[in-house]
Design a protein around this motif. Structure first.
Motif, PDB file in Angstrom:
ATOM      1  N   GLN A  48       0.835  -1.195   0.000  1.00 35.77           N
ATOM      2  CA  GLN A  48       0.000   0.000   0.000  1.00 35.77           C
ATOM      3  C   GLN A  48       0.875   1.252   0.000  1.00 35.77           C
ATOM      4  N   VAL A  49       0.513   2.244  -0.822  1.00 40.17           N
ATOM      5  CA  VAL A  49       1.201   3.540  -0.798  1.00 40.17           C
ATOM      6  C   VAL A  49       0.487   4.392   0.236  1.00 40.17           C
ATOM      7  N   VAL A  50       1.236   4.842   1.252  1.00 41.21           N
ATOM      8  CA  VAL A  50       0.626   5.559   2.360  1.00 41.21           C
ATOM      9  C   VAL A  50       1.401   6.823   2.705  1.00 41.21           C
ATOM     10  N   SER A  51       0.727   7.659   3.445  1.00 35.89           N
ATOM     11  CA  SER A  51       1.348   8.822   4.061  1.00 35.89           C
ATOM     12  C   SER A  51       1.164   8.639   5.560  1.00 35.89           C
ATOM     13  N   VAL A  52       2.262   8.561   6.302  1.00 38.99           N
ATOM     14  CA  VAL A  52       2.205   8.383   7.754  1.00 38.99           C
ATOM     15  C   VAL A  52       2.891   9.566   8.419  1.00 38.99           C
ATOM     16  N   ALA A  53       2.336   9.982   9.547  1.00 39.11           N
ATOM     17  CA  ALA A  53       2.896  11.119  10.280  1.00 39.11           C
ATOM     18  C   ALA A  53       3.088  10.711  11.729  1.00 39.11           C
ATOM     19  N   GLY A  54       4.178  11.163  12.323  1.00 42.79           N
ATOM     20  CA  GLY A  54       4.433  10.828  13.716  1.00 42.79           C
ATOM     21  C   GLY A  54       5.760  11.373  14.184  1.00 42.79           C
ATOM     22  N   ARG A  55       6.288  10.738  15.237  1.00 44.54           N
ATOM     23  CA  ARG A  55       7.540  11.171  15.856  1.00 44.54           C
ATOM     24  C   ARG A  55       8.591  10.079  15.684  1.00 44.54           C
ATOM     25  N   LEU A  56       9.804  10.486  15.369  1.00 44.40           N
ATOM     26  CA  LEU A  56      10.903   9.527  15.246  1.00 44.40           C
ATOM     27  C   LEU A  56      11.338   9.082  16.637  1.00 44.40           C
ATOM     28  N   ARG A  57      11.326   7.779  16.852  1.00 46.34           N
ATOM     29  CA  ARG A  57      11.767   7.241  18.145  1.00 46.34           C
ATOM     30  C   ARG A  57      13.266   7.003  18.149  1.00 46.34           C
ATOM     31  N   THR A  58      13.747   6.316  17.123  1.00 46.16           N
ATOM     32  CA  THR A  58      15.178   6.014  17.043  1.00 46.16           C
ATOM     33  C   THR A  58      15.674   6.294  15.638  1.00 46.16           C
ATOM     34  N   ARG A 103       5.994   9.463   3.082  1.00 42.91           N
ATOM     35  CA  ARG A 103       5.118   8.865   2.078  1.00 42.91           C
ATOM     36  C   ARG A 103       5.913   7.848   1.283  1.00 42.91           C
ATOM     37  N   GLY A 104       5.286   6.694   1.054  1.00 48.47           N
ATOM     38  CA  GLY A 104       5.938   5.659   0.266  1.00 48.47           C
ATOM     39  C   GLY A 104       5.157   4.359   0.296  1.00 48.47           C
ATOM     40  N   ARG A 105       5.722   3.330  -0.330  1.00 49.21           N
ATOM     41  CA  ARG A 105       5.079   2.016  -0.390  1.00 49.21           C
ATOM     42  C   ARG A 105       5.554   1.156   0.774  1.00 49.21           C
ATOM     43  N   VAL A 106       4.608   0.558   1.467  1.00 49.27           N
ATOM     44  CA  VAL A 106       4.911  -0.257   2.635  1.00 49.27           C
ATOM     45  C   VAL A 106       5.402  -1.639   2.205  1.00 49.27           C
ATOM     46  N   ALA A 107       6.500  -2.057   2.784  1.00 45.32           N
ATOM     47  CA  ALA A 107       7.033  -3.409   2.595  1.00 45.32           C
ATOM     48  C   ALA A 107       7.093  -4.065   3.971  1.00 45.32           C
ATOM     49  N   MET A 108       7.313  -5.365   3.994  1.00 51.70           N
ATOM     50  CA  MET A 108       7.452  -6.088   5.259  1.00 51.70           C
ATOM     51  C   MET A 108       8.859  -6.667   5.329  1.00 51.70           C
ATOM     52  N   ARG A 109       9.501  -6.484   6.479  1.00 52.84           N
ATOM     53  CA  ARG A 109      10.825  -7.054   6.724  1.00 52.84           C
ATOM     54  C   ARG A 109      10.821  -7.572   8.158  1.00 52.84           C
ATOM     55  N   ASP A 110      10.995  -8.883   8.297  1.00 55.16           N
ATOM     56  CA  ASP A 110      10.976  -9.515   9.624  1.00 55.16           C
ATOM     57  C   ASP A 110       9.695  -9.168  10.385  1.00 55.16           C
ATOM     58  N   ASN A 117      13.399   4.415   1.212  1.00 52.62           N
ATOM     59  CA  ASN A 117      13.618   5.713   0.570  1.00 52.62           C
ATOM     60  C   ASN A 117      12.335   6.546   0.489  1.00 52.62           C
ATOM     61  N   PRO A 118      11.729   6.820   1.643  1.00 58.37           N
ATOM     62  CA  PRO A 118      10.454   7.555   1.621  1.00 58.37           C
ATOM     63  C   PRO A 118      10.635   9.029   1.251  1.00 58.37           C
ATOM     64  N   TYR A 119       9.583   9.577   0.668  1.00 54.23           N
ATOM     65  CA  TYR A 119       9.508  11.027   0.558  1.00 54.23           C
ATOM     66  C   TYR A 119       9.140  11.498   1.954  1.00 54.23           C
ATOM     67  N   TYR A 120       9.719  12.572   2.416  1.00 48.92           N
ATOM     68  CA  TYR A 120       9.415  13.005   3.779  1.00 48.92           C
ATOM     69  C   TYR A 120       9.356  14.526   3.860  1.00 48.92           C
TER      70      TYR A 120
END
Length: 126
Positions: A48-58, A103-110, A117-120
């Motif tokens: 899914q191509v999404v736009s997510v907003a929040g706070r960077l934890r690490t 913003r970008g396409r969601v992938a799954m890793r582990d 390489n999201p647009y931010y």
């Protein structure tokens, strides 16, 4: 006699009094994410191509033999999405505690949600 509106406001007050600091912070992040038009990270699915907003934890630089990466965990109050920039050692403004919209396409890793390489867009410091 209490109206529905006063019951709702009383319920909110009681929730805020009994909630932990982490729960209050998560509620605030979900509200801010919705205001920015972000999709809740919990609802994001692979491909899914999404736009997510929040706070960077690490933010972690991972030196690899072939390709260095910069990885940052973005938390929006519902779940974490890992942002991965390939071939980067540092990006100005990408630091723990910073608010941003990616913003970008969601992938799954582990079994984790990742956007490569999201647009931010960095949000102004609060």
């Amino acid at each position: 006699m209490m109206t529905d509106e006063s019951r709702v406001s009383l319920r909110r007050i009681l929730q805020r009094l009994t909630a932990s600091e982490a729960e209050i912070d998560a509620q605030e992040l979900r509200r801010e994410s919705a205001e920015c038009g972000g999709v809740p990270a919990q609802q994001c699915s692979r491909g899914q191509v999404v736009s997510v907003a929040g706070r960077l934890r690490t933010v972690v630089y991972t030196p690899r033999t072939n390709l260095p990466t910069l990885e940052a965990d973005l938390y929006d109050g519902s779940d974490v999405v890992t942002l991965v920039w390939l071939g980067r050692r540092h990006i100005a403004g990408i630091e723990p505690g910073r608010h941003l919209t990616a913003r970008g396409r969601v992938a799954m890793r582990d079994d984790r949600k990742v956007i490569y390489n999201p647009y931010y867009e960095l949000d102004s410091p609060k």
